[in-house]
Design a protein around this motif. Structure first.
Motif, PDB file in Angstrom:
ATOM      1  N   ALA B  82      17.626   5.071   6.782  1.00 42.38           N
ATOM      2  CA  ALA B  82      17.569   6.540   6.924  1.00 42.38           C
ATOM      3  C   ALA B  82      17.313   6.811   8.393  1.00 42.38           C
ATOM      4  CB  ALA B  82      16.461   7.142   6.073  1.00 42.38           C
ATOM      5  N   SER B  83      18.223   7.516   9.013  1.00 41.72           N
ATOM      6  CA  SER B  83      18.114   7.828  10.430  1.00 41.72           C
ATOM      7  C   SER B  83      17.699   9.280  10.586  1.00 41.72           C
ATOM      8  CB  SER B  83      19.464   7.592  11.113  1.00 41.72           C
ATOM      9  OG  SER B  83      19.914   6.291  10.850  1.00 41.72           O
ATOM     10  N   GLY B  84      17.799   9.740  11.812  1.00 41.39           N
ATOM     11  CA  GLY B  84      17.426  11.124  12.070  1.00 41.39           C
ATOM     12  C   GLY B  84      18.229  12.118  11.258  1.00 41.39           C
ATOM     13  N   ASP B  85      19.445  11.728  10.891  1.00 42.86           N
ATOM     14  CA  ASP B  85      20.277  12.672  10.129  1.00 42.86           C
ATOM     15  C   ASP B  85      19.816  12.804   8.682  1.00 42.86           C
ATOM     16  OD1 ASP B  85      21.097  10.286   9.031  1.00 42.86           O
ATOM     17  OD2 ASP B  85      23.230  10.691   9.170  1.00 42.86           O
ATOM     18  N   ALA B  86      18.912  11.950   8.290  1.00 47.05           N
ATOM     19  CA  ALA B  86      18.424  12.003   6.910  1.00 47.05           C
ATOM     20  C   ALA B  86      16.919  11.794   6.896  1.00 47.05           C
ATOM     21  CB  ALA B  86      19.123  10.938   6.054  1.00 47.05           C
ATOM     22  N   ARG B  87      16.291  12.345   7.917  1.00 48.99           N
ATOM     23  CA  ARG B  87      14.859  12.096   8.081  1.00 48.99           C
ATOM     24  C   ARG B  87      14.046  12.723   6.955  1.00 48.99           C
ATOM     25  NH1 ARG B  87      16.115  16.532  11.426  1.00 48.99           N
ATOM     26  NH2 ARG B  87      14.609  18.220  11.157  1.00 48.99           N
ATOM     27  N   ASP B  88      14.648  13.678   6.264  1.00 51.27           N
ATOM     28  CA  ASP B  88      13.944  14.368   5.177  1.00 51.27           C
ATOM     29  C   ASP B  88      14.368  13.818   3.828  1.00 51.27           C
ATOM     30  OD1 ASP B  88      16.527  15.174   5.333  1.00 51.27           O
ATOM     31  OD2 ASP B  88      16.103  17.326   5.278  1.00 51.27           O
ATOM     32  N   ALA B  89      14.943  12.604   3.814  1.00 55.17           N
ATOM     33  CA  ALA B  89      15.514  12.071   2.583  1.00 55.17           C
ATOM     34  C   ALA B  89      14.468  11.483   1.658  1.00 55.17           C
ATOM     35  CB  ALA B  89      16.564  11.002   2.921  1.00 55.17           C
ATOM     36  N   GLU B  96       9.004  13.433   7.358  1.00 55.71           N
ATOM     37  CA  GLU B  96      10.265  13.105   8.017  1.00 55.71           C
ATOM     38  C   GLU B  96      10.143  11.715   8.625  1.00 55.71           C
ATOM     39  OE1 GLU B  96      11.224  16.151  10.844  1.00 55.71           O
ATOM     40  OE2 GLU B  96      10.875  17.786   9.419  1.00 55.71           O
ATOM     41  N   ALA B  97      10.992  10.805   8.162  1.00 56.84           N
ATOM     42  CA  ALA B  97      10.848   9.416   8.598  1.00 56.84           C
ATOM     43  C   ALA B  97      12.196   8.728   8.666  1.00 56.84           C
ATOM     44  CB  ALA B  97       9.940   8.662   7.624  1.00 56.84           C
ATOM     45  N   SER B  98      12.259   7.733   9.498  1.00 57.47           N
ATOM     46  CA  SER B  98      13.422   6.844   9.519  1.00 57.47           C
ATOM     47  C   SER B  98      13.002   5.495   8.957  1.00 57.47           C
ATOM     48  CB  SER B  98      13.941   6.679  10.954  1.00 57.47           C
ATOM     49  OG  SER B  98      12.978   6.020  11.752  1.00 57.47           O
TER      50      SER B  98
END
Lengths: 316, 316, 316, 316
Positions: B82-89, B96-98
């Motif tokens: 999970a990168s910044g584009d999915a930090r809220d995944a 918010e995490a990678s």
């Protein structure tokens, strides 16, 4: 002492204020990616080496879990590639070898690992104001685990709270406040100083015997958000815990489920080590009556990485 | 000094004799799984901590290679989860995490790693006479990387052969003999002692600029089998190199393609660290004119593992 | 026929014009994620089943490569988890089993795989105008391999160009034009129809014997961009090849290095199958003198996936 | 019909007798590795193609699970390697692509997969008398998934037991006997024939709504060992199920915890498909009132593999 009094849970506004007040953004320059590691100087390291007495080495890492469990639902992978039954599979006469593969979700629950500063975001920002866009699907381009490339060595201080407080362990979701930390310092005769790798023991290893180990049902003890200014004041360089430093399942603060991760990593630029194994080091420190040691954490040099599984080792 | 004179290649009988003469089987008991680590005592560790002067930390590990190359045809895996584009995944409001995944063939060519004593066999036997059958497809049951569970910390000594010998690097397949090692000791003013982590530099990092880095076409320099008795006499606890300690592509000795791996790991019980990065530490040591330091290697605690990628770190 | 005449390389403007002219965006609705699979109807599938004569089954997939090579520098992973030496490792008395792990970079060079419509972008857009933002680090949210969830079965047509043209194979970087495709149709007596899974053979399997298999040094033959309108006119539903459908290393068209991938996947919404093994099916078709068959491609149902390794199977 | 009467559990002696009586060892030659696939002839496949009426395609595979759950504690791995945020990470101007990685423990609980004949052993022997030693840590050398290299296509027959018996689903650990199978045949008007791919539906997909899906606590329905001679008599080539064909947690037969796996794979040489998704195919068959279809299973060609995740697809 009969237990741990937790301060009342902070509100979102409280955490917001702490986030603003403790920020280290810009403190070491606009390009800085090292955060509180700037406090862990060569002098700290040199002094830490001077703490060594007996030379005894103690690991603060768990065995890498490779089967699913309540504590580690997504364990690491350990695959043998060539075992004794295929020791001659290399095609080189006489050369007999085994090989294996090891891999893991770096931040896997239950896995001893360090968080790089690109691991956490607050409203899309990382430490020092960088954008979440810099953590790409091909790897992060800033605030990565490469800032730990030369290892993290320095003075480790263990605040073994159960031992200090005379309790067996801390209940799940306990939010330890500053007064408890300072009481532990006094009880143990250990004072946290600038550049330290501070390790907080909550008795999780001991609890394992009881079976109360589900991080979300049974919960883990951690630090209250009020400790963040204290961590900054003291100059803690790295924070580790046998839990995840934050209480779990958490205190229910809107938008701030895990303030130590959120404010600590993003605001202070403070690397965290989660899921440490503190049973052995606790016993070792108790034996000698000293709670400081040379501690080394040596993450792999993963370009673009957000952290790394580690085996922290203390020398006493 | 104008170069490196290699002793003539040994015959298979020569290596066989060395294998018999240097065996440590039974030396520390029939159940021993630690081999030469028995020599790396708390006293060694304590003394090594005393070597620290400036507190400067230097990594002896390469960046984990993640793209194929001549040196690393089977690189490690680094996958963002999970990168910044999915930090809220994560499904937790505000959190918010990678996350990422890292994994590797432990013994991959070009990867800085340590070999456990179950990595090598001679005619189906491991160190201390154990059978290859004990290295199963589900993991080894003896001589595993878990013998390194508390880390390997001690006195590191760097014999930087090109610097000592006044040459740029050692040609591929050079088999360094005892006289060269001792000449390097003299030239550098460093003497290898019992319990040391000995690191041999052959100039591989410098050669990279030249493009001559194919381990099998261009070759790597390593130690001649005649060094094995010397390693035993000196009491070396761990041996590392910027190559693989053995010359490659090898000297063509029937059944003994890589004597340092075969005799060293199986007979002596000597852990090897392959593919170290020695450019930075060489410069650092040259700067201060001292070739000894506190060295820590902290492999992950992989139950059943045959080794581990590592990031060895020195403190000077 | 003595060879293959390639049309002159297109300019970037040519490809741009083709991209505009062949677009299927909106053709099957603004929400469509299936692209040309809309042409592969139940009727097509039913008719394709009617092509079966002998019932002979032939794979069009390569063995999954698991060691690095020029064609597959990043091969797949196949790890045994429990072999015969640990068949009883399950802890259930009497239950003896082996287990393994298989994994791969879906789009790995040399690996037979299908590209989903989220695999390619043109200036940040996917098929049907969707944004690249919909392909997140946690998985794609549209145009994924899940549009293939019920498998791709239909009429397979093999245009085996070397056989049709009477040549051994096509030179690397050959850009096959429409006239060649139609000449092959005539020579083989096979006409491509709406809803077909079209498979283009360039003789790559045969070339392997010659050692000229480096996709970037020796090159692969593929289709010229002028074939894109033809593919659209004919109503091809899926396009496969023993290469990657595009010539490699490519024709040097600015911004359009691989027009079949770029225009085909993004503009037409045409799934591609790369690196098929066409030696066996070519022989089988030649034997019976028919170049059509029931073809089934059954990708795994990977939610969020950009493609899948596959083993396409024909029934003749 | 009001339910399912299970025959009494067999004794170990009963299963032993079945193992002896149903053995196919030697039936197709001493070197045979295909087992009951020998029954799935080109004629079967040709006839199966003739079953296609509407051309409707239906998957019998589950979405690949990638998060841990009670049904899938060790899920598959799906990692994005380059998403939309790094679509230009290839270094080729204009080429914008996403990439991902997919991998799995082939025999993972809850994952739709096929078992090769080297997956199971009885007292150290595989199908046709081969030794477990032939399944090495570097891959199996016989009875591998490569025997399925050209795919498994033929007549699929679905015995949807809940629909046939007029019940909602079968209770966990139900051991379905021959009379129930034959009652289902009668009720559905479907007769199992030589060379069939037989698929047994137990209503597992429907049960998911109830939450009773833990394979070991809630259990799965499967076949009683008395069905093994019936499977042999009928000439079933491949057996699949929405469970694992064996009742779980099992009937407690000493040394024969899962007779269908043990006797079926080892004795009969019968490939099994576990964890199929049968909700959609059940509805589709019920709609048209026919329980036979063309079924294709196309495992990847994994040299040395013990099975493969698959997406079986039916055409009706």
């Amino acid at each position: 002492m009969t237990g741990v009094e937790s301060p009342p849970p902070p509100t979102a506004d409280d955490v917001e204020a702490v986030y603003a007040a403790t920020s280290n953004w810009g403190r070491w320059g606009d390009d800085d990616e090292r955060g509180t590691l700037n406090l862990l100087t060569d002098e700290c390291r040199s002094a830490a080496a001077g703490l060594v007495r007996t030379g005894r080495a103690v690991s603060l890492g768990h065995d890498l879990p490779t089967t699913p469990s309540v504590e580690t639902p997504s364990p690491a992978h350990h695959h043998m590639l060539a075992s004794g039954d295929a020791r001659d599979a290399n095609g080189i006469p006489g050369y007999e070898a085994s090989r294996d593969y090891v891999g893991t979700d770096v931040h896997g629950m239950g896995i001893t690992h360090i968080d790089a500063l690109c691991h956490m975001f607050v409203r899309g920002q990382m430490y020092n104001g960088r954008s979440a866009d810099e953590v790409r699907s091909t790897g992060a381009v800033s605030n990565t685990v490469m800032t730990f490339a030369d290892g993290l060595s320095g003075r480790g201080v263990l605040l073994d709270l159960p031992r200090a407080l005379g309790v067996e362990d801390l209940p799940g979701n306990t939010a330890v406040g500053v007064s408890t930390l300072e009481a532990a310092e006094s009880a143990l005769g250990a004072r946290v100083r600038e550049g330290d790798l501070l390790v907080i023991g909550t008795g999780r290893d001991g609890r394992r015997a009881s079976g109360r180990v589900d991080p979300f049902r049974d919960g883990l003890a951690g630090l209250h958000a009020e400790c963040l200014p204290w961590l900054r004041d003291r100059g803690v360089a790295v924070l580790g815990s046998d839990g995840i430093s934050d209480p779990t399942p958490g205190l229910g603060i809107p938008d701030w489920p895990f303030p130590i991760h959120q404010v600590g990593i993003v605001g202070l630029g403070l690397p965290l080590i989660d899921n440490m194994a503190l049973g052995a080091i606790g016993s070792a420190c108790a034996e000698v009556g000293r709670w400081e040691f040379l501690l080394t954490v040596a993450p792999l040099r993963v370009v673009g990485g957000t952290g790394c599984p580690v085996n922290p080792v203390a020398i006493l």
